[in-house]
Design an enzyme around this catalytic site. Structure first.
Site, PDB file in Angstrom:
ATOM      1  N   GLY A 269      -4.376 -42.216  61.639  1.00  0.00           N
ATOM      2  CA  GLY A 269      -5.376 -43.281  61.516  1.00  0.00           C
ATOM      3  C   GLY A 269      -5.752 -43.528  60.073  1.00  0.00           C
ATOM      4  O   GLY A 269      -5.054 -43.089  59.162  1.00  0.00           O
ATOM      5  N   ASN A 270      -6.816 -44.277  59.850  1.00  0.00           N
ATOM      6  CA  ASN A 270      -7.310 -44.517  58.490  1.00  0.00           C
ATOM      7  C   ASN A 270      -8.830 -44.675  58.528  1.00  0.00           C
ATOM      8  O   ASN A 270      -9.429 -44.662  59.602  1.00  0.00           O
ATOM      9  CB  ASN A 270      -6.604 -45.738  57.864  1.00  0.00           C
ATOM     10  N   HIS A 271      -9.435 -44.830  57.349  1.00  0.00           N
ATOM     11  CA  HIS A 271     -10.898 -44.785  57.244  1.00  0.00           C
ATOM     12  C   HIS A 271     -11.601 -46.115  57.485  1.00  0.00           C
ATOM     13  O   HIS A 271     -12.802 -46.207  57.247  1.00  0.00           O
ATOM     14  CB  HIS A 271     -11.304 -44.265  55.859  1.00  0.00           C
TER      15      HIS A 271
END
Ligand code: C5P
Length: 216
Positions: A27-29
């Site tokens: 995933g990412n932020h």
């Protein structure tokens, strides 16, 4: 598009989660705040808004129809299914560029040896919309660049056949992922470039909506 009241607007927001096995993902932020602010602002302007949102804790109001998705593929399928019926499409999601080629059906066990996960590209939703865009539709993309920002954003605009591209700055403390503020530069197909100060994402959403309304 001087008035978006009564128009159909689709917005993508948030990150995507790409499964590795039943309990893990890549995933990412991205928080989803920017895209959700755009969806809310479009609804306030009288548009009929659909928000296709990756995993995000940020809530949206009842005036926005929200479809929650997890992966890039699910976001792609949801967006492409609604492509034809929308007048304005704003793609602010931070879609994962790669996903595991094989998703393990059981939790991967820890071993002493290194684990190699082969990744494959995800479908590019913005580029796919650009390829299908009708002349009466308006397509807005986002770009986050670390070098040659303007040049890269401009070539992205052309490559993906967007009308408007919103360039996020990585230079400012308080801008971008997770923050409540952002600083953007907005470019359009006619080589107009507008730069804005650091401001709240709700205010940035107003600037983006204004650009959409002013676009000819
Ligand atoms: O190529 P890049 O990822 O920098 O492009 C960013 C723009 O493309 C954003 O508008 C993002 O929402 C969109 N995008 C997409 N599908 C992808 C990757 C990016 O819609 N797989």
């Amino acid at each position: 598009m001087p008035d978006i009241s009564g128009k159909k607007v689709l917005v993508t927001a948030g990150p995507t989660h790409e499964p590795i096995d039943p309990v893990r993902f890549i995933g990412n932020h991205s928080s989803g705040k920017m895209g959700i602010a755009i969806a809310e602002e479009a609804a306030k302007n009288g548009a009929e808004v659909t928000l296709i949102c990756g995993p995000s804790r940020v809530e949206s109001s009842v005036s926005v129809r929200r479809i929650d998705v997890q992966s890039a593929q699910q976001m792609f399928d949801a967006v492409m299914g609604l492509q034809a019926e929308n007048d304005v499409l704003v793609l602010s999601a931070a879609v994962a560029d790669y996903r595991p080629k094989q998703v393990a059906s059981n939790k991967i066990k820890k071993k002493d040896a290194a684990l190699v996960i082969e990744l494959e590209p995800t479908p590019d939703i913005l580029a796919s919309l650009g390829a299908k865009k009708r002349p009466d539709q308006l397509l807005v993309g986002f770009a986050l660049e670390t070098d040659n920002e303007l040049q890269n954003a401009q070539s992205k605009l052309n490559r993906k056949n967007c009308d408007i591209i919103v360039l996020n700055s990585l230079q400012d403390a308080g801008a971008g992922f997770g923050h409540d503020t952002n600083r953007v530069t907005i470019l359009d197909r006619h080589n107009n470039i507008s730069t804005f100060e650091l401001k709240s994402k709700a205010e940035v959403a107003k600037d983006i909506l204004q650009k959409i309304k002013d676009y000819k």
